[in-house]
Enzyme design. Structure first.
Site, PDB file in Angstrom:
ATOM      1  NE  ARG A 147      -4.135  -1.651   0.078  1.00  0.00           N
ATOM      2  CZ  ARG A 147      -5.099  -1.584  -0.829  1.00  0.00           C
ATOM      3  NH1 ARG A 147      -4.918  -0.898  -1.963  1.00  0.00           N
ATOM      4  NH2 ARG A 147      -6.246  -2.220  -0.635  1.00  0.00           N
ATOM      5  CB  ALA A 151     -11.114  -5.019  -0.622  1.00  0.00           C
ATOM      6  CD  GLU A 196     -11.627  -6.221  -7.246  1.00  0.00           C
ATOM      7  OE1 GLU A 196     -10.557  -6.813  -6.959  1.00  0.00           O
ATOM      8  OE2 GLU A 196     -11.675  -5.236  -7.997  1.00  0.00           O
ATOM      9  CD  GLU A 233      -7.888  -8.340  -4.445  1.00  0.00           C
ATOM     10  OE1 GLU A 233      -7.665  -7.178  -4.787  1.00  0.00           O
ATOM     11  OE2 GLU A 233      -8.124  -8.662  -3.257  1.00  0.00           O
ATOM     12  CD  GLU A 267      -5.445  -7.774  -9.045  1.00  0.00           C
ATOM     13  OE1 GLU A 267      -5.203  -7.531  -7.854  1.00  0.00           O
ATOM     14  OE2 GLU A 267      -6.517  -7.452  -9.592  1.00  0.00           O
TER      15      GLU A 267
END
Lengths: 183, 183
Positions: free
Chosen positions: A65, A77, A93, A97, A141
């Site tokens: 992040r 998420a 999602e 993910e 991703e």
């Protein structure tokens, strides 16, 4: 109540329109007649998914992040595309993910994350009845799936590996579910 | 883990410096060598306080949230002044918003609210041993205190009167505490 405290916009200035967020500054009239400014982030909203493996572990994804300059583990998420149905977004999602699909979906809650300056809302779903979906082959991703026990999740909160509101909500939800099952 | 997924900033552009938030756009180098942009909100951080009246009600404050264009009931909270100690901030905010002081303070948790685009962190405290403090005479605050039972709080989540992450965290914390007291 809403009327009593309402802050009317008298002028709105668009500062930035981005890929994910927009920033506006509103000049507002306060209930006492004074003027003030509000810095407001417009966000499309997001979904988050609580789901457990057949062994009873919570599925998390680790990702970097940039805002925090560290990687943390979160429940799966993603943000809504314009006009997208939240449930469809959640299904997409989860598969992208984590590589799993779920048969049974229920909405648990929705909450605003930062009501002081942003309209981001997160819709939280419980996904049950897992099936193996596609392999997670989206190499852009940069997420890493990790399945954890409740004890591990609580430990990760202490170390800061779990460090965001929606995932701490999910761990609390899990604890509540286990305690209620005892009754 | 952090190294593996790290996104290095190659250029940073300051878009906005506000009263509460700043906005920067970072050009970053992804782990696969590609470039991308990250829109990042810088926020000073905040505190929130879980506290109960002698009758066992949770103290909330209703206030208008411009970002949501509605009033919601939240646990008392406020943003940190530059360099301010979170605990001192929590004591100040509790008294300013609710008119009570507390003798005993403990830190419950900290969480990032929106790790996808903001570095806002909320430090959550439990405040116990209430004393009546100053009267709330700050007429520019526009907050209204409301004390609620657990049943009322759960009802307010259903109606959207409670609608933000930190307050829903507080209600779940309360439920967990009650269930554990049974064991």
């Amino acid at each position: 109540m809403n009327k009593k405290f309402e802050e009317k916009t008298t002028r709105k200035k668009s500062i930035f329109k981005g890929k994910i967020i927009d920033l506006d500054v509103h000049e507002v009239l306060l209930p006492n007649g004074k003027e003030s400014k509000r810095e407001i982030i417009e966000h499309p909203g997001a979904v988050a998914i609580i789901t457990f493996t057949p062994e009873g572990k919570l599925i998390l994804v680790k990702q970097y992040r940039k805002a925090l300059e560290k990687a943390i583990a979160e429940i799966p998420a993603g943000k809504l595309e314009k006009g997208e149905d939240p449930l469809e977004c959640a299904k997409r999602e989860l598969e992208e993910e984590t590589g799993v699909k779920a048969r049974d979906w229920s909405k648990l809650n929705s909450f605003y994350t930062s009501p002081g300056f942003a309209n981001e809302i997160v819709h939280v779903y419980l996904a049950e009845g897992l099936e193996v979906g596609i392999e997670n082959t989206d190499e852009d991703e940069f997420v890493e799936r990790v399945d954890v026990t409740l004890e591990e999740a609580n430990q990760m909160i202490l170390t800061g590996e779990i460090h965001d509101a929606k995932t701490i909500y999910a761990v609390q939800y899990w604890q509540l579910r286990q305690l209620r099952a005892f009754h």
